[in-house]
Design a protein around this motif. Sequence first.
Motif, PDB file in Angstrom:
ATOM      1  N   LEU A  33     -48.614   0.401 -50.023  1.00  0.00           N
ATOM      2  CA  LEU A  33     -48.842   1.341 -51.337  1.00  0.00           C
ATOM      3  C   LEU A  33     -48.970   0.681 -52.493  1.00  0.00           C
ATOM      4  O   LEU A  33     -49.687   0.999 -53.321  1.00  0.00           O
ATOM      5  CB  LEU A  33     -47.387   2.091 -51.398  1.00  0.00           C
ATOM      6  N   SER A  34     -48.483  -0.528 -52.701  1.00  0.00           N
ATOM      7  CA  SER A  34     -48.544  -1.260 -54.066  1.00  0.00           C
ATOM      8  C   SER A  34     -50.051  -1.809 -54.143  1.00  0.00           C
ATOM      9  O   SER A  34     -50.391  -2.026 -55.083  1.00  0.00           O
ATOM     10  CB  SER A  34     -47.500  -2.234 -54.056  1.00  0.00           C
ATOM     11  N   THR A  35     -50.549  -2.114 -52.875  1.00  0.00           N
ATOM     12  CA  THR A  35     -51.650  -2.901 -52.896  1.00  0.00           C
ATOM     13  C   THR A  35     -52.807  -1.569 -53.004  1.00  0.00           C
ATOM     14  O   THR A  35     -53.896  -1.927 -53.661  1.00  0.00           O
ATOM     15  CB  THR A  35     -52.175  -3.583 -51.436  1.00  0.00           C
ATOM     16  N   HIS A  36     -52.764  -0.502 -52.276  1.00  0.00           N
ATOM     17  CA  HIS A  36     -53.863   0.579 -52.232  1.00  0.00           C
ATOM     18  C   HIS A  36     -53.624   1.468 -53.472  1.00  0.00           C
ATOM     19  O   HIS A  36     -54.644   2.449 -53.544  1.00  0.00           O
ATOM     20  CB  HIS A  36     -53.909   0.951 -51.005  1.00  0.00           C
ATOM     21  N   PHE A  79     -47.658   6.371 -55.970  1.00  0.00           N
ATOM     22  CA  PHE A  79     -46.913   7.358 -54.921  1.00  0.00           C
ATOM     23  C   PHE A  79     -47.711   7.683 -53.820  1.00  0.00           C
ATOM     24  O   PHE A  79     -48.799   7.708 -54.010  1.00  0.00           O
ATOM     25  CB  PHE A  79     -46.151   8.765 -55.992  1.00  0.00           C
ATOM     26  N   PRO A  80     -46.986   8.230 -52.872  1.00  0.00           N
ATOM     27  CA  PRO A  80     -47.818   8.352 -51.329  1.00  0.00           C
ATOM     28  C   PRO A  80     -48.396   9.871 -51.815  1.00  0.00           C
ATOM     29  O   PRO A  80     -47.528  10.717 -52.238  1.00  0.00           O
ATOM     30  CB  PRO A  80     -46.805   8.264 -50.586  1.00  0.00           C
ATOM     31  N   ASN A  81     -49.320  10.220 -51.017  1.00  0.00           N
ATOM     32  CA  ASN A  81     -49.996  11.439 -51.178  1.00  0.00           C
ATOM     33  C   ASN A  81     -49.652  12.354 -49.989  1.00  0.00           C
ATOM     34  O   ASN A  81     -49.594  13.441 -49.881  1.00  0.00           O
ATOM     35  CB  ASN A  81     -51.537  11.359 -51.304  1.00  0.00           C
ATOM     36  N   VAL A  82     -49.290  11.525 -48.923  1.00  0.00           N
ATOM     37  CA  VAL A  82     -48.617  12.173 -47.821  1.00  0.00           C
ATOM     38  C   VAL A  82     -47.690  11.431 -47.186  1.00  0.00           C
ATOM     39  O   VAL A  82     -47.785  10.112 -46.972  1.00  0.00           O
ATOM     40  CB  VAL A  82     -49.903  12.451 -46.527  1.00  0.00           C
ATOM     41  N   MET A 106     -56.463   8.480 -51.695  1.00  0.00           N
ATOM     42  CA  MET A 106     -55.158   8.854 -51.142  1.00  0.00           C
ATOM     43  C   MET A 106     -54.436   7.709 -50.159  1.00  0.00           C
ATOM     44  O   MET A 106     -55.057   6.866 -49.718  1.00  0.00           O
ATOM     45  CB  MET A 106     -55.262  10.122 -50.264  1.00  0.00           C
ATOM     46  N   PHE A 107     -53.068   8.005 -50.190  1.00  0.00           N
ATOM     47  CA  PHE A 107     -52.508   6.927 -49.449  1.00  0.00           C
ATOM     48  C   PHE A 107     -51.307   7.826 -48.478  1.00  0.00           C
ATOM     49  O   PHE A 107     -50.383   8.584 -48.819  1.00  0.00           O
ATOM     50  CB  PHE A 107     -51.468   6.258 -50.397  1.00  0.00           C
ATOM     51  N   LEU A 108     -51.398   7.350 -47.290  1.00  0.00           N
ATOM     52  CA  LEU A 108     -50.324   8.168 -46.157  1.00  0.00           C
ATOM     53  C   LEU A 108     -49.422   7.461 -45.863  1.00  0.00           C
ATOM     54  O   LEU A 108     -49.550   6.168 -45.406  1.00  0.00           O
ATOM     55  CB  LEU A 108     -51.141   8.524 -44.931  1.00  0.00           C
TER      56      LEU A 108
END
Length: 598
Positions: free
Chosen positions: A509-512, A565-568, A520-522
């Motif tokens: 999460l911190s990287t992407h 923050f995560p999107n999913v 988006m990040f799952l």
Amino acid sequence: MRFPFKPLVAALAFTGTTTVTTAAPLFDSVTTFITHLTSPPNAAQHLDLTTPSTDPTGLNTLSSLSSSAKSVLQKNSAYLLLINATPFTLRKTGGHSYQMPVWDNSFPETVNPGQSVRVKIEAKTHRDDAGEMRYLLDIGEHGGGNGGGEIEFQYRGRNGPKLQVEWKSLAALGLPEGSIRVLDWHQENNVPFVLGAAPSAGNSSTTGQTSRPGTKFDPAKELVASPGLPTTGWMKQAYSRMHCLTLREMSLPGTHNSGMSLLTGGTALVKARPESVQCHASHMTVGKQLEAGARWFDIRPVIAGGKWATGHYTFFDGIKLPSGLDKIPGLGDLAKEIGKIGGGDKEKVLDGWQGGNGQLIADIVREVNDFTDKYPGELVIINLSHGLNTDTFSGNPKARLTQQEWENLMTELLAVKNRATHITMENIDLTYQRLSNLLPPSDPSKPNDLSRKSSVLFVVDDITTDNQHVNLSKFSKEGFFFRGQLAIFDSYANTNNLNNMITDQFSKLSTHRTKADDDMFLLSWTLTQPVETMITGSIVKYGEDANRALGEKLWANGAMSAQRFPNVVSVDALDEDGEVAGLVAGISWWLARECPAL
């Protein structure tokens, strides 16, 4: 000791994806095998707690004691995870307790905006154990002269243990003054409770997009609480707060292997122990998951007996058990059965595809239609991947659906109503679409109206038997989109260790995600069962263990920000009470940028 064959055949290394497992020793010795069989490794436990015994209340240990001695030694213990995702301070105003070893001094004097605290609760297990603690949500001048209102946390031993929240002089969406919400009790673990409100609710004189000049904060319309959030229609409730947000700027609760809440068929080994592939959603069908707040679904379509279903399969290129099992007292019959499965080689088992089928696609279509008809204004994203024809896959490790089979599936899915057919621009990037674009207006002549229809997006993420991406050209205007139109990072940890999973996912999460408009990040909040725990464990137990830590780690100070923050958030074992949905939906409410008033 004689071990029944049925539980043992569940030694399947299902990772939650359709993968190929190559030949390797399952256990390095007979001793290791027996050790895992009789004393399997504990499922991942909460990070900050001592690993509970198999008898957390101590009833077996204390069985020989008198009733009075038991009552002294037994305890009901849990942690209230109190998350203040509002711009207002929670101030303790008083309380008391009776027969509660840990209560009064455990609650902090204040819980500041954006802060989460973990409150230890401990009672003696008497019927008359009780405790109360009141907090004032200090909204001050922002309430138009109303300084705020109180909620009271209550413990009750009668018919308990029971932890609940009474809305004394404060209201929230779906929770009027005087109402009581019972929280799910988790022995020796977290019981989450979230209060959420937009940051601008604390502004009375600023200017710009997030200003609220001349307005007052109305808790009954602007304060959310979870559990208590109306999960069936949480996006509709939040539309005025979220209408301008793109998919990159909001957070959706999701489920992993969404259709595997029951077993409708599969290989003989899996039928012997369905826990090895089912219960990803804790016996909740896709329809029930929708009602519990999930809005992202991981659907893996398979052909089974000529019908479309969801599936969970893994290909095994020969898993080995240690030699000499037939010489162990009590295991002779087991060795014979293993020999039958392994084609005469009692050391080698699980050749080829192993797995099971979940919900029928036709049933999912019906449930989605029922939900979107009943609850307008909700966005539903269904990710289709890992397609497989279980009627023809035989021993082919690279078996996939053909292009024609994919087209047959999409034709069946045309029965889903409220598909996003209004999104017709070719190769459009869905992640930059605002919620107001994703949810069509109920009245097309009033595009800015608050009243919206529900919308179902199908995202196809797979390749065919020809090693080509599924061609969607025939369905491009029917609400079907290829994965390239949904820029999202999705990489699970592939571990059964809770610490390692959390470290892996937060590191990614911190990287992407370094700014709010990144891809988006799952967040794959899932644990992978190792082979040895398939003997006695279940996927749902791993999911429940992981979910107990979700709120504490996700909402820890510094874990998330407006830029990260995560999107999913994808989980196994989604709960019916809305704990997971509230923890995730609160991200959009508190951290996302704010939208101008409609």
